[in-house]
Design a protein around this motif. Sequence first.
Motif, PDB file in Angstrom:
ATOM      1  N   CYS A 126      -5.347  -0.920  10.137  1.00  8.59           N
ATOM      2  CA  CYS A 126      -4.129  -1.695   9.895  1.00  8.59           C
ATOM      3  C   CYS A 126      -3.691  -2.398  11.173  1.00  8.59           C
ATOM      4  O   CYS A 126      -3.469  -1.766  12.192  1.00  8.59           O
ATOM      5  CB  CYS A 126      -2.990  -0.811   9.400  1.00  8.59           C
ATOM      6  N   GLY A 128      -4.092  -5.136   2.194  1.00  5.89           N
ATOM      7  CA  GLY A 128      -5.027  -4.351   1.400  1.00  5.89           C
ATOM      8  C   GLY A 128      -6.223  -3.790   2.147  1.00  5.89           C
ATOM      9  O   GLY A 128      -7.089  -3.153   1.545  1.00  5.89           O
ATOM     10  N   VAL A 129      -6.284  -3.989   3.442  1.00 11.05           N
ATOM     11  CA  VAL A 129      -7.467  -3.553   4.193  1.00 11.05           C
ATOM     12  C   VAL A 129      -7.592  -2.024   4.218  1.00 11.05           C
ATOM     13  O   VAL A 129      -8.667  -1.468   4.047  1.00 11.05           O
ATOM     14  CB  VAL A 129      -7.456  -4.163   5.614  1.00 11.05           C
ATOM     15  N   CYS A 130      -6.447  -1.347   4.364  1.00 13.29           N
ATOM     16  CA  CYS A 130      -6.483   0.122   4.406  1.00 13.29           C
ATOM     17  C   CYS A 130      -7.044   0.669   3.089  1.00 13.29           C
ATOM     18  O   CYS A 130      -7.861   1.584   3.065  1.00 13.29           O
ATOM     19  CB  CYS A 130      -5.094   0.699   4.672  1.00 13.29           C
ATOM     20  N   ALA A 186       0.830  -1.195   0.000  1.00 10.21           N
ATOM     21  CA  ALA A 186       0.000   0.000   0.000  1.00 10.21           C
ATOM     22  C   ALA A 186       0.870   1.251   0.000  1.00 10.21           C
ATOM     23  O   ALA A 186       1.997   1.243   0.468  1.00 10.21           O
ATOM     24  CB  ALA A 186      -0.890  -0.010   1.237  1.00 10.21           C
ATOM     25  N   PHE A 244      -2.772   0.407  -4.150  1.00  9.44           N
ATOM     26  CA  PHE A 244      -2.428  -0.931  -3.689  1.00  9.44           C
ATOM     27  C   PHE A 244      -1.924  -1.678  -4.906  1.00  9.44           C
ATOM     28  O   PHE A 244      -2.705  -2.154  -5.726  1.00  9.44           O
ATOM     29  CB  PHE A 244      -3.670  -1.579  -3.075  1.00  9.44           C
ATOM     30  N   PHE A 287      -0.960  -4.220  11.422  1.00  7.61           N
ATOM     31  CA  PHE A 287       0.468  -4.523  11.418  1.00  7.61           C
ATOM     32  C   PHE A 287       1.321  -3.305  11.754  1.00  7.61           C
ATOM     33  O   PHE A 287       2.530  -3.315  11.549  1.00  7.61           O
ATOM     34  CB  PHE A 287       0.858  -5.138  10.070  1.00  7.61           C
ATOM     35  N   ALA A 345       1.599  -0.672  10.236  1.00  6.36           N
ATOM     36  CA  ALA A 345       2.310  -0.193   9.052  1.00  6.36           C
ATOM     37  C   ALA A 345       1.850   1.196   8.627  1.00  6.36           C
ATOM     38  O   ALA A 345       2.500   1.838   7.816  1.00  6.36           O
ATOM     39  CB  ALA A 345       2.134  -1.181   7.904  1.00  6.36           C
ATOM     40  N   GLU A 382       2.198  -5.580   5.340  1.00  9.73           N
ATOM     41  CA  GLU A 382       2.055  -7.001   5.009  1.00  9.73           C
ATOM     42  C   GLU A 382       1.274  -7.216   3.724  1.00  9.73           C
ATOM     43  O   GLU A 382       1.013  -8.352   3.341  1.00  9.73           O
ATOM     44  CB  GLU A 382       1.302  -7.733   6.120  1.00  9.73           C
ATOM     45  N   ILE A 430       2.650   5.260   4.969  1.00 12.83           N
ATOM     46  CA  ILE A 430       2.799   3.812   5.118  1.00 12.83           C
ATOM     47  C   ILE A 430       4.272   3.433   5.157  1.00 12.83           C
ATOM     48  O   ILE A 430       5.071   3.919   4.347  1.00 12.83           O
ATOM     49  CB  ILE A 430       2.028   3.077   4.014  1.00 12.83           C
TER      50      ILE A 430
HETATM   51  S1  SF4 Z   1      -1.968  -3.044   3.210  1.00 11.21           S
HETATM   52 FE1  SF4 Z   1      -2.500  -3.914   5.199  1.00 11.21          FE
HETATM   53  S2  SF4 Z   1      -0.510  -3.992   6.246  1.00 11.21           S
HETATM   54 FE2  SF4 Z   1      -0.233  -2.629   4.514  1.00 11.21          FE
HETATM   55  S3  SF4 Z   1      -0.618  -0.637   5.409  1.00 11.21           S
HETATM   56 FE3  SF4 Z   1      -2.567  -1.346   4.535  1.00 11.21          FE
HETATM   57  S4  SF4 Z   1      -3.609  -2.284   6.241  1.00 11.21           S
HETATM   58 FE4  SF4 Z   1      -1.500  -2.092   6.831  1.00 11.21          FE
END
Ligand code: SF4
Lengths: 284, 297
Positions: free
Chosen positions: B78, B104-106, B61, B117, B80, B82, B101, B95
Amino acid sequence: MASSLTVAVASGKGGTGKTTVSANLARAAAEAGHDVFYLDCDVEEPNGHLFLKPYLGRRYPVHIPVPFIDMEKCISCGACGEICQYSAIVCINKHVLTFEKMCHGCGGCALVCPTGAISEKGREIGVVEEGRAGRIAFLHGKLNVGEAMSPPLIKEVRSAGRHGTLNIIDAPPGTSCPVIAAVKGAGFVLLVTEPTPFGLNDLGLAVEMVRTLGIPHGVVVNRHDSENSLARDFCRAKGLKILAEIPDDRRVAEAYSRGDLAFSSVPGYRERFFALLDAVEKEA
Amino acid sequence: MKEIVVISGKGGTGKTSLVASLAVLAGKVVLADCDVDAADLHLVLAPQVKSVSGFTGGKKANILADRCNGCGKCFEVCRFGAVVRQEGRRPVYLIDPIACEGCGVCSYFCPEKAVEFKPALNGQWYISDTRCGPMVHARLGVAEENSGKLVTLVRNQARMIAEEEGLPYIIVDGPPGIGCPVIATITGADAALVVTEPTVSGEHDLARVAELAGHFKVPVYLCINKYDINPAMAKKMEEDALSRGIRLAGKIRYDRSVTGAQLSGAAVVEFSGGPVAGDIRNMWKELVKYLNTSEER
Ligand code: SF4
Ligand code: SF4
Ligand code: SF4
Ligand code: SF4
């Protein structure tokens, strides 16, 4: 001494003497009057305990969150499978299947589920054991066999580091995610290498890693051989400081094979590890 | 075709040196260096690189500052750590690519579609020629993830080459440990040769590696390297292995010419005709014998 310092001991390649350095350094620091906390983050092969021989007391499992589906609430919309980047959950034929071992525990599926059908449960990935070896507080993680997800366990061990203590971290080998999880946030990284082409190739990778993370670092050359200047030349060329050279000494290898600390069992090594401790304190 | 993976639990037990010697003894083979984190086999086999490809194992991301409204949703979701929040009159979100990790949630939850992403380049892999045959190797970028996927890719390529060229053996230099890259290395292999040393750590690690190989139903053969450093321990490990159904492929003595070989970029069996080379030859013979008597899988 009450100051806090976290020293991670790492090496690109395994078997260079990372555990030898961390365990002897821990013992030297304890004898010098420091409060020492030894954190073995090499969770795939934790070996520090074989040398420090701690009394292990508390033991607890470490879990990562994985989805748990309530099929009564599921409307088979498929949103969970779409958000998951690791193919750990799919909705097919009105069924939701999960592959727990592939799940990173990101929580995305539970967040997107429109009906609240997904909750989370814990899946055990390993255990943490805690104890003491004289003045040294001790903690290590042990990854369950067959388990691929080591970083969350490493993070758990790593997060136990205390203030007002000299935290010594035995990091896993390599330069990718598990090592990063172990050394991130350390005040200083000791990179252990051997004066061989393999050792130095891997030292180069490890240096790139600590430089990427921006952590101050120094080198310990293990199995140093006075006839060969490969490591010295390499470190000079890369602008790396050598903090100690541990000779290629059969007595050290034998002590290691028995599970003894060179610090306590081989004459002359008390002084060497005290000197390394001083050097680390000056640099960090 | 047989795929033999050489692993070690703990690293630094002489695995890579041994792989080079076995490749020489086997004649023409396909080599796969699956120690993608700290690959060393190229230092002995001097591969001539024929093709280079990029490896993309996952996505990462990245926040596009001009679209971001500073709502902090990404930071909240997030898990992690990050997404980094920089305090100020108005907090700024960034980020940390090392911590990301790639879940992709963000990106999914950003109300402004401000989180890109995109696939990340995690490393490179190569097909090369060596004096022992074709070699597939790779380099994972520093601080990158997805080593398991890269290992799988390297193995699959090696397998394809072995099939195309009709070569009888694939020799795989495996990563240390028992985690994700090791699992990716041994799953489905014909044999795992575990290289260990007669030390308390070696004994401990052997137990874990053997358990892992057992878990994935891969037959295990044992090589005790530098057995004469602690003969009593070597004996004990040998017996212990036997009781676990692990066969001893061979024992190799401690010899400085192993380092000498490494310094001159040669395999031990090319560098020395001494007893240590003899130990390795005997081991290869044993291994071939076992492999050819074991059931075709
Ligand atoms: S993709 Fe996942 S790990 Fe990476 S910044 Fe977004 S929420 Fe965090
Ligand atoms: S928690 Fe994340 S990784 Fe696990 S199944 Fe859900 S979306 Fe996939
Ligand atoms: S997101 Fe929820 S409702 Fe949709 S398929 Fe998955 S579990 Fe079922
Ligand atoms: S969720 Fe999107 S808009 Fe909100 S802070 Fe994060 S990037 Fe910016």
